[in-house]
Design a protein around this motif. Sequence first.
Motif, PDB file in Angstrom:
ATOM      1  N   GLN A  66       0.847  -1.194   0.000  1.00  0.00           N
ATOM      2  CA  GLN A  66       0.000   0.000   0.000  1.00  0.00           C
ATOM      3  C   GLN A  66       0.884   1.246   0.000  1.00  0.00           C
ATOM      4  OE1 GLN A  66      -2.818   0.207   3.244  1.00  0.00           O
ATOM      5  NE2 GLN A  66      -3.148  -2.019   3.224  1.00  0.00           N
ATOM      6  N   ILE A  67       0.481   2.238  -0.777  1.00  0.00           N
ATOM      7  CA  ILE A  67       1.150   3.540  -0.765  1.00  0.00           C
ATOM      8  C   ILE A  67       0.064   4.600  -0.601  1.00  0.00           C
ATOM      9  CG2 ILE A  67       2.602   5.175  -2.006  1.00  0.00           C
ATOM     10  CD1 ILE A  67       3.830   2.783  -3.499  1.00  0.00           C
ATOM     11  N   THR A  68       0.111   5.327   0.477  1.00  0.00           N
ATOM     12  CA  THR A  68      -0.881   6.361   0.774  1.00  0.00           C
ATOM     13  C   THR A  68      -0.205   7.714   0.927  1.00  0.00           C
ATOM     14  OG1 THR A  68      -2.453   4.883   1.895  1.00  0.00           O
ATOM     15  CG2 THR A  68      -2.546   7.203   2.480  1.00  0.00           C
ATOM     16  N   VAL A  69      -0.738   8.720   0.255  1.00  0.00           N
ATOM     17  CA  VAL A  69      -0.334  10.110   0.464  1.00  0.00           C
ATOM     18  C   VAL A  69      -1.620  10.894   0.702  1.00  0.00           C
ATOM     19  CG1 VAL A  69       0.789  12.157  -0.475  1.00  0.00           C
ATOM     20  CG2 VAL A  69       1.717   9.887  -0.981  1.00  0.00           C
ATOM     21  N   ALA A  70      -1.932  11.117   1.969  1.00  0.00           N
ATOM     22  CA  ALA A  70      -3.180  11.786   2.348  1.00  0.00           C
ATOM     23  C   ALA A  70      -2.880  13.203   2.810  1.00  0.00           C
ATOM     24  CB  ALA A  70      -3.877  11.007   3.467  1.00  0.00           C
ATOM     25  N   GLU A  71      -3.698  14.146   2.341  1.00  0.00           N
ATOM     26  CA  GLU A  71      -3.550  15.546   2.719  1.00  0.00           C
ATOM     27  C   GLU A  71      -4.769  15.980   3.517  1.00  0.00           C
ATOM     28  OE1 GLU A  71      -1.361  17.996  -0.551  1.00  0.00           O
ATOM     29  OE2 GLU A  71      -2.795  16.704  -1.574  1.00  0.00           O
ATOM     30  N   GLU A  72      -4.530  16.739   4.564  1.00  0.00           N
ATOM     31  CA  GLU A  72      -5.641  17.241   5.368  1.00  0.00           C
ATOM     32  C   GLU A  72      -6.244  18.502   4.773  1.00  0.00           C
ATOM     33  OE1 GLU A  72      -6.589  17.893  10.147  1.00  0.00           O
ATOM     34  OE2 GLU A  72      -4.534  17.658   9.433  1.00  0.00           O
ATOM     35  N   VAL A  73      -5.456  19.233   4.004  1.00  0.00           N
ATOM     36  CA  VAL A  73      -5.909  20.503   3.434  1.00  0.00           C
ATOM     37  C   VAL A  73      -6.794  20.265   2.209  1.00  0.00           C
ATOM     38  CG1 VAL A  73      -3.881  21.736   4.250  1.00  0.00           C
ATOM     39  CG2 VAL A  73      -3.852  20.705   1.975  1.00  0.00           C
ATOM     40  N   GLY A  74      -7.577  21.294   1.865  1.00  0.00           N
ATOM     41  CA  GLY A  74      -8.344  21.277   0.626  1.00  0.00           C
ATOM     42  C   GLY A  74      -7.537  21.913  -0.493  1.00  0.00           C
ATOM     43  N   VAL A  75      -8.215  22.288  -1.581  1.00  0.00           N
ATOM     44  CA  VAL A  75      -7.498  22.871  -2.716  1.00  0.00           C
ATOM     45  C   VAL A  75      -7.092  24.311  -2.452  1.00  0.00           C
ATOM     46  CG1 VAL A  75      -8.474  21.340  -4.434  1.00  0.00           C
ATOM     47  CG2 VAL A  75      -9.673  23.446  -3.872  1.00  0.00           C
ATOM     48  N   GLY A  76      -7.842  25.020  -1.582  1.00  0.00           N
ATOM     49  CA  GLY A  76      -7.469  26.379  -1.211  1.00  0.00           C
ATOM     50  C   GLY A  76      -7.273  27.286  -2.405  1.00  0.00           C
ATOM     51  N   SER A  77      -6.157  28.026  -2.404  1.00  0.00           N
ATOM     52  CA  SER A  77      -5.886  28.996  -3.462  1.00  0.00           C
ATOM     53  C   SER A  77      -5.444  28.348  -4.761  1.00  0.00           C
ATOM     54  CB  SER A  77      -4.805  29.984  -2.990  1.00  0.00           C
ATOM     55  OG  SER A  77      -3.594  29.298  -2.699  1.00  0.00           O
ATOM     56  N   ARG A  78      -5.221  27.032  -4.748  1.00  0.00           N
ATOM     57  CA  ARG A  78      -4.777  26.336  -5.965  1.00  0.00           C
ATOM     58  C   ARG A  78      -5.944  25.830  -6.812  1.00  0.00           C
ATOM     59  NH1 ARG A  78      -2.077  21.477  -5.172  1.00  0.00           N
ATOM     60  NH2 ARG A  78      -0.855  21.742  -7.077  1.00  0.00           N
ATOM     61  N   ALA A  79      -7.172  26.206  -6.467  1.00  0.00           N
ATOM     62  CA  ALA A  79      -8.338  25.642  -7.150  1.00  0.00           C
ATOM     63  C   ALA A  79      -8.289  25.884  -8.650  1.00  0.00           C
ATOM     64  CB  ALA A  79      -9.625  26.209  -6.555  1.00  0.00           C
ATOM     65  N   GLY A  80      -7.835  27.062  -9.062  1.00  0.00           N
ATOM     66  CA  GLY A  80      -7.770  27.361 -10.490  1.00  0.00           C
ATOM     67  C   GLY A  80      -6.904  26.379 -11.244  1.00  0.00           C
ATOM     68  N   PHE A  81      -5.733  26.055 -10.663  1.00  0.00           N
ATOM     69  CA  PHE A  81      -4.867  25.043 -11.280  1.00  0.00           C
ATOM     70  C   PHE A  81      -5.428  23.646 -11.089  1.00  0.00           C
ATOM     71  CE2 PHE A  81      -1.889  21.783  -9.783  1.00  0.00           C
ATOM     72  CZ  PHE A  81      -1.313  21.417 -10.993  1.00  0.00           C
TER      73      PHE A  81
END
Length: 474
Positions: free
Chosen positions: A199-214
């Motif tokens: 298994q390989i997991t890379v989980a982020e707690e943050v949302g897309v924030g200011s990067r939503a456009g990209f």
Amino acid sequence: MIIFGGMGDLAMRKLLPALYMAFLHGNLPPTTRILSTGRQDFNREAYLAHIEANSRSFIAASNFNEKTWDGFLKLLEYVRLDVQAAADFSALAQASRAAAQRVFYLSTAPSLFTTICDKLAASNLVDANARVVLEKPLGTDLASAIAINEDVGRHFAESQIYRIDHYLGKETVQNLMVLRFGNSILEPLWRAPNISSVQITVAEEVGVGSRAGFYDGAGAMRDMVQNHLLQLLCIVAMEPPTSLSPDAVRDEKLKVLRSLRRLSLADIARDTIRGQYIRGVSGNQEVPGYHEEKNVPQDSKTETFVALRAFIDTWRWSRVPFYLRTGKRMARRSSKIVVEFANPPFPLFPQTAGAVANRLVIELQPEEAIKLQLMAKQPGSGMEMQQVALNLDLQSAFQQRRAEAYERLLIDVVRGRLTHFMRRDELEAAWQWADPIIEGWQTLDEKPHPYAAGSWGPAESFALLARDGHSWVE
């Protein structure tokens, strides 16, 4: 070092703090100069004030020294530059005319890479000593990646190109090589049928924030799976290289990418899960769903979560499933690799025949640790078993300071070490595997499965493993 996009978020949060740490510990040549470029009409004083306001806070208080910081600021200069204006490159050439070696860090949109490299060459800034660092994402598909490689390759030799993936700069990721090939106890077991799954997991707690456009034009597959997760998979699955030279290591990683089984449309429908976060609770606070984020279209089908099952068609990994998972707004920030070993062939302890399998858990963030999970006898009469762990906390095991990923990789660039950077054929092989999956999703035209922010993703991702008798290790 000339940083294009030097006023951007990456430069402020990661690059300049990493260069400060390298300077603090004497890992930059004494004649180093750092030129940041941007379109803002700043003089040097305004530029330094911007750094004080936007970059200094990303240096840990325990590492900050006022005198060292003042010395670091003396290395910095600002050059106003519009990448479309040839005259601005003449000013850049004038500002860097005394440099014996130039490192160009392209922290811009990939669409600007070609223009920047063309104008650097036209301004006679590219010579045999120059190096160029390309920040991800390197294209949006195979065709665009090939075009970028061709355009940059017209001016820089492959040995001058550093395609950066900061996961390859993490201490624990680099330690995987030693763990695998420096320990005789593990290497004989590192194969089928001894290993039942990875298994390989890379989980982020943050949302897309200011990067939503990209992000809405990319999604989790392009943003994370095609680069970070596949690079981790390569290090786990590669054969022993003939040496630690850059090409020997990257040759073996390339073989893994070329051995990844291509997924048919039926495979994609069965073995891949797309998700998109909805409103939920993260960090004890209610957070918005993806469609509620600024600059996200209401009808967007972009995935913020991917889970999939992959196979590597080699003798070592025959029929061993590799489960990859990444997502935003997950329960917590966590990156780990879990190697699950096969159960003993005969259940000597039938009362606990369903005992947890032995696992090697390699934690990459937020902590860096290696845990070997074994079964041991519970105290008392009888032979009841319980899972226990042999823990290696890499933070406390060594006295030496552990550099952050960007610091380590920037030092590698300065010293000309290519081992932990992607080669062109690696990048293109990764896209060759990922492209059909993205195209298959477009053909299937299904909405991503919703999952609540603050959870571990959609229920369908758990079913993906359950049908093989496995479960995600949280």
